[in-house]
Design a protein around this motif. Sequence first.
Motif, PDB file in Angstrom:
ATOM      1  N   ALA A 162      23.597  53.527  59.111  1.00 41.10           N
ATOM      2  CA  ALA A 162      22.151  53.487  58.916  1.00 41.10           C
ATOM      3  C   ALA A 162      21.794  54.273  57.659  1.00 41.10           C
ATOM      4  O   ALA A 162      22.518  55.195  57.261  1.00 41.10           O
ATOM      5  N   GLY A 163      20.685  53.900  57.043  1.00 44.54           N
ATOM      6  CA  GLY A 163      20.243  54.610  55.857  1.00 44.54           C
ATOM      7  C   GLY A 163      18.737  54.702  55.828  1.00 44.54           C
ATOM      8  O   GLY A 163      18.039  53.746  56.200  1.00 44.54           O
ATOM      9  N   ILE A 164      18.244  55.861  55.402  1.00 41.89           N
ATOM     10  CA  ILE A 164      16.792  56.066  55.368  1.00 41.89           C
ATOM     11  C   ILE A 164      16.333  56.374  53.949  1.00 41.89           C
ATOM     12  O   ILE A 164      17.031  57.016  53.171  1.00 41.89           O
ATOM     13  N   ASP A 165      15.128  55.897  53.642  1.00 44.50           N
ATOM     14  CA  ASP A 165      14.504  56.225  52.371  1.00 44.50           C
ATOM     15  C   ASP A 165      14.187  57.712  52.308  1.00 44.50           C
ATOM     16  O   ASP A 165      13.961  58.365  53.331  1.00 44.50           O
ATOM     17  N   ASP A 166      14.146  58.229  51.090  1.00 40.54           N
ATOM     18  CA  ASP A 166      13.743  59.621  50.908  1.00 40.54           C
ATOM     19  C   ASP A 166      12.311  59.817  51.392  1.00 40.54           C
ATOM     20  O   ASP A 166      11.482  58.895  51.303  1.00 40.54           O
ATOM     21  N   PRO A 167      11.972  61.003  51.918  1.00 39.27           N
ATOM     22  CA  PRO A 167      10.603  61.249  52.378  1.00 39.27           C
ATOM     23  C   PRO A 167       9.537  61.071  51.302  1.00 39.27           C
ATOM     24  O   PRO A 167       8.353  60.943  51.638  1.00 39.27           O
ATOM     25  N   ASN A 168       9.924  61.058  50.038  1.00 44.60           N
ATOM     26  CA  ASN A 168       8.952  60.795  48.963  1.00 44.60           C
ATOM     27  C   ASN A 168       8.542  59.328  48.900  1.00 44.60           C
ATOM     28  O   ASN A 168       7.705  58.965  48.073  1.00 44.60           O
ATOM     29  N   GLY A 169       9.139  58.492  49.751  1.00 43.41           N
ATOM     30  CA  GLY A 169       8.815  57.069  49.747  1.00 43.41           C
ATOM     31  C   GLY A 169       7.440  56.779  50.302  1.00 43.41           C
ATOM     32  O   GLY A 169       6.627  57.678  50.531  1.00 43.41           O
ATOM     33  N   TYR A 170       7.189  55.517  50.531  1.00 41.62           N
ATOM     34  CA  TYR A 170       5.869  55.075  50.970  1.00 41.62           C
ATOM     35  C   TYR A 170       5.457  55.757  52.273  1.00 41.62           C
ATOM     36  O   TYR A 170       6.271  55.972  53.169  1.00 41.62           O
ATOM     37  N   ALA A 171       4.191  56.076  52.375  1.00 40.88           N
ATOM     38  CA  ALA A 171       3.687  56.821  53.540  1.00 40.88           C
ATOM     39  C   ALA A 171       3.821  56.028  54.828  1.00 40.88           C
ATOM     40  O   ALA A 171       3.953  56.610  55.909  1.00 40.88           O
ATOM     41  N   ASP A 172       3.803  54.714  54.746  1.00 42.13           N
ATOM     42  CA  ASP A 172       3.861  53.899  55.955  1.00 42.13           C
ATOM     43  C   ASP A 172       5.274  53.415  56.269  1.00 42.13           C
ATOM     44  O   ASP A 172       5.453  52.503  57.073  1.00 42.13           O
ATOM     45  N   GLN A 173       6.281  54.037  55.629  1.00 41.50           N
ATOM     46  CA  GLN A 173       7.650  53.595  55.887  1.00 41.50           C
ATOM     47  C   GLN A 173       8.092  53.982  57.298  1.00 41.50           C
ATOM     48  O   GLN A 173       7.540  54.891  57.917  1.00 41.50           O
ATOM     49  N   LYS A 174       9.088  53.280  57.784  1.00 43.22           N
ATOM     50  CA  LYS A 174       9.636  53.548  59.110  1.00 43.22           C
ATOM     51  C   LYS A 174      10.216  54.953  59.147  1.00 43.22           C
ATOM     52  O   LYS A 174      10.829  55.424  58.182  1.00 43.22           O
ATOM     53  N   THR A 175      10.037  55.668  60.232  1.00 39.53           N
ATOM     54  CA  THR A 175      10.523  57.032  60.331  1.00 39.53           C
ATOM     55  C   THR A 175      12.008  57.052  60.695  1.00 39.53           C
ATOM     56  O   THR A 175      12.540  56.093  61.280  1.00 39.53           O
TER      57      THR A 175
END
Length: 285
Positions: A162-175
Motif C-alpha cells: 500500500a502507498g499513501i500520498d504525503d499529507p501535503n496532498g489534497y485536503a480531500d484525499q483518502k486517509t
Amino acid sequence: MARRHRGHPLRRVLLFLIFILFCVGFFHWSNHSLQVQRFTFTSPRLPAGFDGCVIVQLSDLHGALFGEDNRDLLKVVAKNRPDYIFLTGDLLDQYRATPHSYAVSLGGALADIAPTYFVTGNHEWALPDVPGLKRKLEEAGVQVLTNEYAVLARDGDNAVLAGIDDPNGYADQKTPEEVAEEVRAAFDAPFWILLAHRNNYFEDAYCRLGADLVISGHGHGGLVRLPFTDGLVSVERTFFPSYTAGFYQAGGADLFVSRGLGNSGRTFRLFNRPQVAVLTLKREG
C-alpha cells in the motif's frame, strides 16, 4: 638561551592548503558518493514465496545526479538484482524547481530493471501539477500508489503493498486509516507493507495502521550523523531527531527509514553518504 624553532612560512601555507583540499574532498565525497547498505527484515508472517525477496529503496533524491543521467545510480540498483524498487518520495526539489522530466527519466529507467512503485513526498506537492507528474510516471512504467494498494506476487504467494500520498496532498484525499481498512476488508490477515514518505509520522499515526512493515524516507539521516546520535538535526530544523535511519519499532509496529540520496536547498550531509538501501525479506521459522 636556545632559539625557538619556527616552521618555514611556505610550509605552513602548504599544510593549510592540503588541509583545505582534504576538507573539500571529504565534503564532496560525503554528499556525492553512493553507499550501498544491506538490511534484513524477518517476520514469521512473511509468505514463503517472499522469503529472500530483495527490495531496493530510493528516497529523497531532490533532483540529485549520480553520473550522467544517473547512470551510476542505475548501475548500482541493477547490480543488486531487486525484485521490487520502492521510491518513497521527494524525487523533485521545490527549491530547485526540478522538472518532471527528471523523475520520469529516472523512474522509467528503474522500471526497466524491476517493478517500481512510487509515493509522493512533501516536495512533489510544493511543485505544480502533481496529477501530471503521476500520469507521466505511470506512462513511463512506474506504478504510482495514490492512497491505494497493489498485490505483489512471488513464487506462488501474494503480499500487499500500500502507498499513501504525503499529507501535503489534497485536503480531500483518502486517509491512511481508510487505506488500511480497505486492505483489511479485501484480504484475510495479509502480510502488507506500507510506503509512506514521512518518517516522523510513524510513532503517532502510521504505527497504528496494522502494516507488517512501514517504509519511509524524509529524515535524510539527520543530515549530520554523529556517534551515539540518530542525526544532529531534522529536516524540520529540530535537534537530535529520531526515526532517521534504519529499523525502529513503536506500538508493536516496524519501520524502516532510508537516509536518502539528495539534499534539499542549501542543506548538506556530513558522515552521512547518499544511501541505496537494499532490504531482504526473510521468513522466520
